[in-house]
Design an enzyme around this catalytic site. Structure first.
Site, PDB file in Angstrom:
ATOM      1  N   ILE A 570      -6.856  -1.403   2.419  1.00  0.00           N
ATOM      2  CA  ILE A 570      -6.478  -2.504   1.525  1.00  0.00           C
ATOM      3  C   ILE A 570      -5.850  -3.648   2.313  1.00  0.00           C
ATOM      4  O   ILE A 570      -6.191  -4.822   2.115  1.00  0.00           O
ATOM      5  CB  ILE A 570      -5.522  -1.997   0.433  1.00  0.00           C
ATOM      6  CG1 ILE A 570      -6.261  -1.029  -0.500  1.00  0.00           C
ATOM      7  CG2 ILE A 570      -4.940  -3.170  -0.359  1.00  0.00           C
ATOM      8  CD1 ILE A 570      -5.380  -0.354  -1.517  1.00  0.00           C
ATOM      9  N   LEU A 709      -7.121  -6.170 -12.046  1.00  0.00           N
ATOM     10  CA  LEU A 709      -7.111  -6.507 -13.474  1.00  0.00           C
ATOM     11  C   LEU A 709      -5.726  -6.997 -13.906  1.00  0.00           C
ATOM     12  O   LEU A 709      -4.701  -6.475 -13.449  1.00  0.00           O
ATOM     13  CB  LEU A 709      -7.491  -5.282 -14.315  1.00  0.00           C
ATOM     14  CG  LEU A 709      -8.909  -4.745 -14.121  1.00  0.00           C
ATOM     15  CD1 LEU A 709      -9.116  -3.509 -14.994  1.00  0.00           C
ATOM     16  CD2 LEU A 709      -9.946  -5.809 -14.449  1.00  0.00           C
ATOM     17  N   GLY A 760     -17.024   7.401  -1.506  1.00  0.00           N
ATOM     18  CA  GLY A 760     -15.766   6.760  -1.146  1.00  0.00           C
ATOM     19  C   GLY A 760     -14.878   6.426  -2.318  1.00  0.00           C
ATOM     20  O   GLY A 760     -13.897   5.691  -2.176  1.00  0.00           O
ATOM     21  N   ASP A 774      -1.467  10.096 -10.093  1.00  0.00           N
ATOM     22  CA  ASP A 774      -1.607   8.647  -9.930  1.00  0.00           C
ATOM     23  C   ASP A 774      -1.666   7.964 -11.295  1.00  0.00           C
ATOM     24  O   ASP A 774      -1.047   6.910 -11.497  1.00  0.00           O
ATOM     25  CB  ASP A 774      -2.869   8.328  -9.124  1.00  0.00           C
ATOM     26  CG  ASP A 774      -2.979   6.850  -8.801  1.00  0.00           C
ATOM     27  OD1 ASP A 774      -2.135   6.334  -8.022  1.00  0.00           O
ATOM     28  OD2 ASP A 774      -3.888   6.193  -9.332  1.00  0.00           O
ATOM     29  N   LYS A 778       1.058   5.223 -13.214  1.00  0.00           N
ATOM     30  CA  LYS A 778       0.688   3.982 -13.909  1.00  0.00           C
ATOM     31  C   LYS A 778       1.219   3.987 -15.348  1.00  0.00           C
ATOM     32  O   LYS A 778       1.674   2.957 -15.852  1.00  0.00           O
ATOM     33  CB  LYS A 778      -0.830   3.812 -13.898  1.00  0.00           C
ATOM     34  CG  LYS A 778      -1.387   3.600 -12.494  1.00  0.00           C
ATOM     35  CD  LYS A 778      -2.905   3.457 -12.505  1.00  0.00           C
ATOM     36  CE  LYS A 778      -3.431   3.250 -11.075  1.00  0.00           C
ATOM     37  NZ  LYS A 778      -4.892   3.104 -11.021  1.00  0.00           N
ATOM     38  N   GLY A 895     -11.014   0.205  -5.606  1.00  0.00           N
ATOM     39  CA  GLY A 895     -11.757  -0.369  -4.495  1.00  0.00           C
ATOM     40  C   GLY A 895     -10.910  -1.369  -3.727  1.00  0.00           C
ATOM     41  O   GLY A 895     -10.056  -2.055  -4.286  1.00  0.00           O
TER      42      GLY A 895
END
Length: 918
Positions: A570, A709, A760, A774, A778, A895
């Site tokens: 990232i 987003l 991936g 995870d 959130k 991604g």
């Protein structure tokens, strides 16, 4: 020719009958105030020796006295016919500083500028050659320190002008100049010898010595112009400019007497071009003096006023007056015009504009002053004149013309209830300051009269504080005054503009810019004329504050110092996006994002000017250092030329997240996709958010929930506009979205997980995705944003990793064993399909019931959650406004590209908050 006056000076000893004649006694110094027409000393020795004998009788028994004797009407030429001095627009006045005449080539350029001026009459004021005035002061210091090297230092001065004359002159002009130069040097040597013996120099001696640089420059330049065939004479302004010394180390021009002397001088020395000495003048007693440091500008302004010239042009080595010091603010612009008042204010507050008193003589006659660059004749410069209201567009920028700073000041605060309503308190305070000879730069007083705060140069603060404590000792002991406090290490920042007066929003914009740069204001002052707003800040914040306010008013680039933490997938993608977009942001949006450092777990790359993002990997390999987080942060944050700092944490490391609070406290903005801080212990999260709300330091984390987003911003928009959140439900994992979107008939769950891993979409160990942790992070982030005070442990999570495989030794072993557990999930999928539904892995924030959970649920085939494809995320907000039809946000939620894009969006949002155009 002007008459000669000579001064016979006696150096700190008692004359005795055995005092030798003047020609053999170096303690008697002879000098002429008429440098253009000096009489040979040999013709006057006999008269002066007789004067010395008279002086012995007059001074017997008296030490350290000076006798000024005038020998009038000694002239080498017969009087010429008087010529009346013309005045008005026929004259233009030029002033060339030491840099402009610093060597022979520059003197040629100056001569070309002078002869190219089409004015009918020209008066040119010149300074000593560059560094010469300092060299002359050094001669005095050496001599009175009894350092014999003053002799070699004087030879260096002689050689500087001698070599320059050889470059520029020939024939009679050269011979005449060198003769006068050697004559002057011999006289100076004699005077310096007397100073050497006496061990000190009176001010008049010093002024006489240091003024020779201007004499030689004027003589040399006039010879250059005459050699080119022009009518030119030079003026020793000690014959013309008469001043009255004041007690504040300044002088006040006597304009009426100076005007009379100018007319008398011109009647005998008329010429189309006059080269006048800057800096030097005389008292009414014909004693040489100076206009003090940087006084050549003042000389030019006085001459312009005496001639009522059409303009005064100050030639220097910059293109004009800048909106801020270009050495501190690279984006500073040259101002087209300034009013007299604006120029005076900026010069007072340290801007390199003019001698602070230069403006006063020309204002009376509305004579414009033009600041030009001798090295860039194409630049129009800055015109200082009386401005009318309609001269510039009505914009916020036009109200504030420039910014200046004064460093190395200290604040003194005199405080106490006994001050309120007591007449004479302020007089007593500033009387004490006056008694120690200190200069008050700024004053600020509360309307309650409870305290008086003022700024003085730091070198004077100790004496001022002691004087105040002594003056108010009784009041302090009695408690009427509570303290005399000193705040050291301060700087003053001034915003200057004639039309700030009565303009709403200027002060608010100034203070807002400082607040956004996380700069604390210690004191504020503004006069009723409102020509300037003055604030006091910490010295270490001076440049940062200057850049912040300049950026806000002049729309110069909003520059942000960036530190990138974690150049993994990232982080590296973000650096690539920054590289591709850098030029567009600079040119189209005035945003300069400067990466000053990149740090990984093992190494770091630091760069003062900004890392070259085209080859940062190579640079890290070549110049990388051992990772040191504290040093990394200090490097990125301590660049005083960049007012704003942001650290971008692209890791998932909880240790990095633990630093956020301290970084924000230090005024460092934080942007991150790291969920650890917002989903960690509740008390730490609340502490972090409270700090964020209390300061102008920003903490942005849009990418923690939906990658690119707008999930967090949408939620905040709903809450800030008064909507009430009832339920947030969504597919928050791009990995699990892909898996369940593709988990259809004919495919086993383990096959889909394997396919996602190869593509991936999963973490190296897919259990990190399938565990649901995870998604739970959130959910807890959104729950807390919605006002719920929940811990991560309060969120029940349906773990998709079969319990027997949760302790598997490796990811490979897990993948090998996973097919054994396909039956149960296949059964659940088949039941859903039979009912016309699909399986989806969702997180839910049930605000009404104060809870959150993560689980696999079934949705009808026509439900928005059933319409997803690929790795898209989808979040539904059910609120009082969107009760029957939830607000849906849908798009790629995983991604490197979209996550880096979300971080980039936060960076640009920060730039907008800091002043960049939105």
């Amino acid at each position: 020719m002007a008459s000669l006056s000579y001064v016979l000076s006696h150096s700190s000893h008692v004359l005795s009958p055995q005092t030798p004649p003047i020609e053999s006694n170096p303690k008697y110094i002879l000098y002429s105030s008429s440098a253009q027409c000096r009489h040979p000393i040999s013709l006057l020795r006999s008269k002066l020796n007789r004067m010395a004998l008279v002086g012995q009788r007059l001074r017997r028994g008296t030490q350290r006295k000076q006798i000024c004797a005038s020998i009038a009407d000694v002239s080498l030429e017969k009087s010429t016919e008087n010529v009346q001095l013309p005045k008005g627009d026929v004259w233009s006045v030029h002033k060339f500083g030491g840099t402009c005449v610093g060597n022979s080539e520059r003197i040629k350029n100056v001569a070309e500028v002078i002869v190219s001026d089409d004015s009918e009459m020209k008066l040119v004021v010149v300074s000593a050659m560059s560094k010469v005035t300092d060299m002359m002061y050094d001669l005095i210091n050496k001599a009175q320190s009894r350092d014999k090297s003053y002799e070699s230092a004087l030879d260096a001065v002689r050689e500087k002008y001698k070599s320059t004359a050889h470059d520029l002159l020939d024939g009679e002009e050269l011979a005449s100049f060198l003769s006068q130069l050697h004559h002057d040097i011999d006289n100076l040597l004699a005077m310096l010898q007397a100073i050497y013996i006496a061990g000190h120099a009176m001010e008049s001696f010093t002024d006489f010595v240091v003024g020779h640089g201007e004499l030689w420059s004027a003589s040399l330049l006039s010879a250059v112009i005459r050699q080119r065939g022009f009518d030119c004479k030079w003026m020793d302004t000690r014959e013309v400019l008469i001043v009255n010394p004041t007690s504040s180390n300044q002088v006040d021009p006597d304009f009426s007497e100076s005007a009379r002397r100018l007319e008398r001088w011109y009647s005998k020395n008329s010429a189309k071009i006059i080269i006048a000495t800057g800096f030097i003048a005389s008292t009414h007693q014909n004693i040489p003096t100076t206009l003090k440091r940087d006084g050549s500008d003042f000389s030019a302004a006085i001459m312009g006023a005496l001639l009522t010239s059409r303009r005064v042009t100050i030639w220097t080595d910059v293109d004009g007056v800048y909106s801020a010091d270009p050495r501190k603010v690279k984006e500073a612009v040259v101002l087209k015009t300034l009013s007299y008042q604006e120029a005076w204010e900026m010069s007072y507050f340290g801007a390199n504009v003019l001698h602070p008193r230069t403006i006063i003589p020309v204002m009376q006659y509305d004579i414009p002053i033009i600041i030009r660059n001798i090295f860039n004749l194409s630049a129009p410069g800055t015109t200082i004149c009386r401005q009318t209201v309609d001269e510039e567009s009505e914009s916020l920028v036009s109200f504030v013309k420039g910014f200046a700073t004064i460093d190395n000041v200290a604040l003194i605060n005199v405080e106490g209830t006994g001050m309120a309503g007591v007449p004479g308190t302020a007089n007593a305070i500033f009387g004490a300051v006056k008694d120690v000879g200190a200069n008050v730069i700024m004053i600020s007083q509360a309307s309650s009269e409870h305290s008086v705060c003022f700024a003085v140069p730091e070198k004077e603060v100790k004496a001022v504080a002691e004087a105040l404590k002594s003056r108010f000792r009784q009041a302090l002991e009695a408690g009427r005054l509570s303290q005399v406090a000193v705040v050291p290490n301060c700087s003053i920042l001034a915003a200057v503009g004639q039309r700030m007066a009565s303009t709403p929003g200027v002060s608010a914009t100034l203070f807002n810019a400082l607040a956004k740069a996380n700069i604390n204001i210690r004191a504020i002052a503004q006069g009723c004329t409102e020509y300037n707003i003055t604030v006091v800040v910490r010295r270490e914040d001076s440049i940062k504050a200057l850049r912040a306010v300049h950026s806000r008013f002049y729309l110069s680039r909003t520059t942000i110092a960036m530190g990138i933490i974690g150049p993994g997938l990232i982080g590296a993608t973000l650096l690539e996006q920054l590289k591709d977009q850098a030029s567009v942001l600079k040119e189209d949006f005035n945003i300069d994002l400067r990466v000053l450092g990149i740090i990984s777990s093992k190494s770091m790359l630091l760069c003062d000017e900004g890392v070259d993002l085209t080859n940062w990997r190579e640079l890290q390999g070549e110049r990388g250092e051992t990772a040191d987080m504290e040093r990394f942060v200090q490097h990125v944050h301590q660049n005083h030329f960049i007012p704003n700092t942001v650290l971008v944490d692209c890791t998932a490391n909880p240790d990095i997240a633990s630093h956020y609070y301290n970084w924000l406290r230090r005024g460092i903005h934080v942007i991150t996709p790291n969920k650890r801080a917002n989903s960690g212990p509740l008390d730490q999260y609340l502490k972090l958010r409270a700090l964020q709300r209390q300061s102008y330091t920003h903490y942005f984390y849009e990418a923690t929930v939906g990658a690119g987003l707008p999930i967090i911003s949408t939620l905040r928009g709903l809450l800030e506009t008064g909507d009430k959140i009832l339920r947030i439900e969504g597919i928050f994992s791009g990995t699990l979205s892909y898996i369940f979107n593709n988990f259809t008939s004919g495919k086993s769950f383990s096959d889909i997980v394997s396919e996602a891993k190869q593509a991936g979409y999963t973490e190296p160990d897919p259990r990190d995705d399938l565990s649901g942790t995870d998604v739970a992070r959130k959910v807890i982030i959104l729950a807390r944003e919605s006002g719920l005070k929940l811990e991560l442990a309060d969120i029940p999570v349906e773990n998709l990793v079969p319990e027997p495989l949760r302790a598997s030794a490796s990811a490979e072993e897990f993948m090998q064993q996973l097919p054994r557990f396909d039956v149960e999930l296949t059964r659940k999928r088949q039941e859903a399909e039979n009912a016309g539904e699909v399986l989806r892995y969702v997180g839910v924030v049930d605000v009404e019931n104060q809870r959150g959970f993560v689980e696999m649920q079934r949705y009808k085939n026509d439900h928005p959650f059933a319409q997803l494809s690929g790795s898209d995320n989808i979040i539904a907000f059910t609120t009082t406004r969107y009760r029957t039809q939830p607000l849906i946000v849908r798009g790629p939620g995983a991604g490197a590209q979209v996550t880096a894009g979300g971080i980039f969006s936060d960076i640009l949002r920060l730039a907008s908050y800091l002043g960049a155009p939105s």
